[in-house]
Design a protein around this motif. Structure first.
Motif, PDB file in Angstrom:
ATOM      1  N   LYS A 345      38.546  54.493  38.599  1.00 34.11           N
ATOM      2  CA  LYS A 345      39.604  54.052  39.512  1.00 34.11           C
ATOM      3  C   LYS A 345      39.106  52.850  40.309  1.00 34.11           C
ATOM      4  O   LYS A 345      38.773  52.941  41.491  1.00 34.11           O
ATOM      5  CB  LYS A 345      40.026  55.204  40.423  1.00 34.11           C
ATOM      6  CG  LYS A 345      40.691  56.342  39.642  1.00 34.11           C
ATOM      7  CD  LYS A 345      41.010  57.540  40.511  1.00 34.11           C
ATOM      8  CE  LYS A 345      41.679  58.629  39.665  1.00 34.11           C
ATOM      9  NZ  LYS A 345      41.933  59.871  40.418  1.00 34.11           N
ATOM     10  N   VAL A 346      39.075  51.716  39.608  1.00 27.51           N
ATOM     11  CA  VAL A 346      38.510  50.506  40.197  1.00 27.51           C
ATOM     12  C   VAL A 346      39.344  50.028  41.379  1.00 27.51           C
ATOM     13  O   VAL A 346      38.809  49.661  42.437  1.00 27.51           O
ATOM     14  CB  VAL A 346      38.388  49.399  39.135  1.00 27.51           C
ATOM     15  CG1 VAL A 346      37.919  48.101  39.778  1.00 27.51           C
ATOM     16  CG2 VAL A 346      37.423  49.827  38.029  1.00 27.51           C
ATOM     17  N   LEU A 384      32.479  44.964  46.323  1.00 23.85           N
ATOM     18  CA  LEU A 384      33.739  44.570  45.685  1.00 23.85           C
ATOM     19  C   LEU A 384      33.467  43.779  44.410  1.00 23.85           C
ATOM     20  O   LEU A 384      34.155  43.953  43.391  1.00 23.85           O
ATOM     21  CB  LEU A 384      34.588  43.749  46.660  1.00 23.85           C
ATOM     22  CG  LEU A 384      35.123  44.504  47.887  1.00 23.85           C
ATOM     23  CD1 LEU A 384      35.789  43.527  48.855  1.00 23.85           C
ATOM     24  CD2 LEU A 384      36.106  45.587  47.468  1.00 23.85           C
ATOM     25  N   GLN A 385      32.464  42.901  44.451  1.00 22.50           N
ATOM     26  CA  GLN A 385      32.095  42.148  43.247  1.00 22.50           C
ATOM     27  C   GLN A 385      31.597  43.086  42.157  1.00 22.50           C
ATOM     28  O   GLN A 385      31.899  42.896  40.969  1.00 22.50           O
ATOM     29  CB  GLN A 385      31.027  41.115  43.596  1.00 22.50           C
ATOM     30  CG  GLN A 385      31.508  39.996  44.507  1.00 22.50           C
ATOM     31  CD  GLN A 385      30.364  39.126  45.018  1.00 22.50           C
ATOM     32  OE1 GLN A 385      29.230  39.222  44.522  1.00 22.50           O
ATOM     33  NE2 GLN A 385      30.638  38.298  46.008  1.00 22.50           N
ATOM     34  N   HIS A 386      30.847  44.087  42.540  1.00 21.76           N
ATOM     35  CA  HIS A 386      30.349  45.086  41.590  1.00 21.76           C
ATOM     36  C   HIS A 386      31.520  45.751  40.885  1.00 21.76           C
ATOM     37  O   HIS A 386      31.526  45.910  39.654  1.00 21.76           O
ATOM     38  CB  HIS A 386      29.511  46.118  42.347  1.00 21.76           C
ATOM     39  CG  HIS A 386      28.941  47.193  41.497  1.00 21.76           C
ATOM     40  ND1 HIS A 386      28.261  48.277  42.008  1.00 21.76           N
ATOM     41  CD2 HIS A 386      28.939  47.393  40.145  1.00 21.76           C
ATOM     42  CE1 HIS A 386      27.863  49.067  41.038  1.00 21.76           C
ATOM     43  NE2 HIS A 386      28.272  48.564  39.891  1.00 21.76           N
ATOM     44  N   ALA A 387      32.535  46.142  41.668  1.00 20.11           N
ATOM     45  CA  ALA A 387      33.713  46.778  41.067  1.00 20.11           C
ATOM     46  C   ALA A 387      34.432  45.820  40.125  1.00 20.11           C
ATOM     47  O   ALA A 387      34.908  46.230  39.053  1.00 20.11           O
ATOM     48  CB  ALA A 387      34.668  47.245  42.174  1.00 20.11           C
ATOM     49  N   ALA A 391      35.094  46.451  36.123  1.00 21.92           N
ATOM     50  CA  ALA A 391      36.418  46.381  35.518  1.00 21.92           C
ATOM     51  C   ALA A 391      36.427  45.422  34.331  1.00 21.92           C
ATOM     52  O   ALA A 391      37.046  45.695  33.285  1.00 21.92           O
ATOM     53  CB  ALA A 391      37.460  45.970  36.560  1.00 21.92           C
ATOM     54  N   ALA A 392      35.747  44.281  34.462  1.00 26.05           N
ATOM     55  CA  ALA A 392      35.713  43.304  33.375  1.00 26.05           C
ATOM     56  C   ALA A 392      34.959  43.854  32.176  1.00 26.05           C
ATOM     57  O   ALA A 392      35.376  43.640  31.026  1.00 26.05           O
ATOM     58  CB  ALA A 392      35.046  42.006  33.871  1.00 26.05           C
TER      59      ALA A 392
END
Length: 396
Positions: A345-346, A384-387, A391-392
């Motif tokens: 659940k990104v 947030l960048q990690h998430a 996702a990518a």
């Protein structure tokens, strides 16, 4: 926000959450002032220790306390040690009390504290009382070992501290925290079932799900997996329950469960114990030099050595703080990864981190130097960048 939650939150649709620019301005101001207060406190401590050394107060106080030289064990002066600790600790607390009060005023000014002055003072004195009990016990043990194990006292102290840390990790949720916060079982419902199912998937046995009534003291939000063994429990702040969707609460708890899955508590206990062992060994070298080479004190267990011990441990703590925080940030990164992997659940993760930054007045993009020295969690911006990268990678 009320302090009593009559029921758990029902399912609410997720909605886009954006960072509050005005709150970020406040977050930077608040963090900067808090750091200044911390540096001022350390400066006062350093000046106080310097005054003690230059004035000879440490030796003078020991000599004044000579009539109280009771020795239940040869070389150990528990009454003198106790009075030394009380004098030093209480003097520091009195001198720095304006800083503590300003910190209380500051937290109210920025909307983080809901405490009244009476409530703040009550918590302050409870904290000081509990802290003093533990400090007295710890310092007396140190000086007992200095007297009885002069060559290996540092090793025995590290072992005792390790044992104490494990005991407190087990008992704190049931003995210490309830002195400051009210805990109530989370009512039966969809959220409780979801959190228990999340724990079951992580093969984590818990004693239940509890609401921690944080709103009686703060507007900040938090959740945790507390305790060890038979005291382990899921704890969710009421300030989280009343603002976050069930998906967001789930990913926050998944992060906490990630610590259990990765055995992070044990990793941190062992790593911090190893660091403390190294620090105590270095302190032992310096203390032996002061006592046996320079003859500044009568013996290692001389109560007059207490200011020197405090100074040496304080310097070591400052030097290794970036290392300790770096280890903690790495552990927190892995817990975030687990939360993303276990829930997928990104968007809920991103919105939860954004809400927490807005609500808790957290700097999203602190200076890299500030993060390196003072942050034990990755900055929100990096989380947030990690998430986004997760996702990518997984086409989510």
């Amino acid at each position: 926000m009320g302090t009593d939650m009559e029921q758990a939150p029902t399912e609410r649709p997720s909605q886009a959450v954006e960072l509050d620019a005005a709150r970020q301005v406040q977050a930077r101001e608040y963090a900067s002032i808090r750091r200044q207060l911390s540096f001022t406190g350390m400066g006062i401590a350093a000046i106080g220790i310097l005054f003690i050394f230059m004035s000879g107060f440490d030796v003078a106080l020991r000599d004044w306390l000579r009539p109280l030289g009771w020795q239940p064990v040869s070389g150990w002066y528990p009454v003198q040690v106790l009075i030394f600790l009380l004098v030093l600790s209480l003097a520091y607390e009195v001198i720095t009390s304006p800083l503590g009060y300003y910190g209380f005023v500051l937290s109210r000014r920025y909307g983080l504290s809901t405490l009244t002055l009476k409530g703040w003072l009550a918590d302050l004195f409870k904290g000081l009382g509990i802290g003093l009990i533990f400090e007295v016990a710890a310092v007396e043990v140190v000086y007992l070992l200095l007297a009885t194990q002069p060559r290996l006292w540092w090793l025995w102290v590290a072992i005792v501290l390790l044992f104490f840390t494990v005991i407190m990790a087990n008992l704190a949720p049931v003995l210490i925290l309830p002195l400051f916060y009210k805990f109530t079982p989370l009512p039966d419902g969809a959220l409780k079932e979801r959190l228990l199912a999340l724990a079951a998937r992580a093969h984590t046995r818990v004693r239940g799900v509890f609401t921690m009534h944080m709103s009686s003291k703060t507007t900040a939000a938090n959740a945790a997996l507390m305790g060890l063994g038979n005291t382990r429990r899921i704890v969710v702040g009421d300030t989280l329950l009343d603002r976050y969707t069930p998906d967001e609460i789930e990913v926050v708890l998944a992060h906490e469960l990630g610590h259990h899955v990765h055995r992070d508590l044990w990793k941190l206990i062992i790593s911090q114990s190893a660091i403390m062992l190294a620090g105590l060994y270095l302190v032992s070298i310096a203390l032996n030099w002061a006592v046996n080479t320079q003859h500044y004190y009568r013996a290692l267990a001389d109560p007059a050595t207490m200011p020197l011990l405090m100074l040496l441990l304080g310097i070591f703590g400052l030097v290794i703080m970036p290392l300790s925080n770096g280890i903690s940030r790495a552990v927190e990164y892995q817990a975030d990864e687990y939360a993303l992997q276990s829930t997928r659940k990104v968007e809920a993760f991103k919105s939860a981190m954004t809400r927490l930054a807005n609500q808790n007045l957290s700097e999203v993009e602190p200076s890299p130097l500030v993060e390196f020295f003072f942050y034990d969690h990755p900055a929100v911006g990096k989380r947030l960048q990690h998430a986004g990268r997760f996702a990518a990678r997984h086409n989510l």
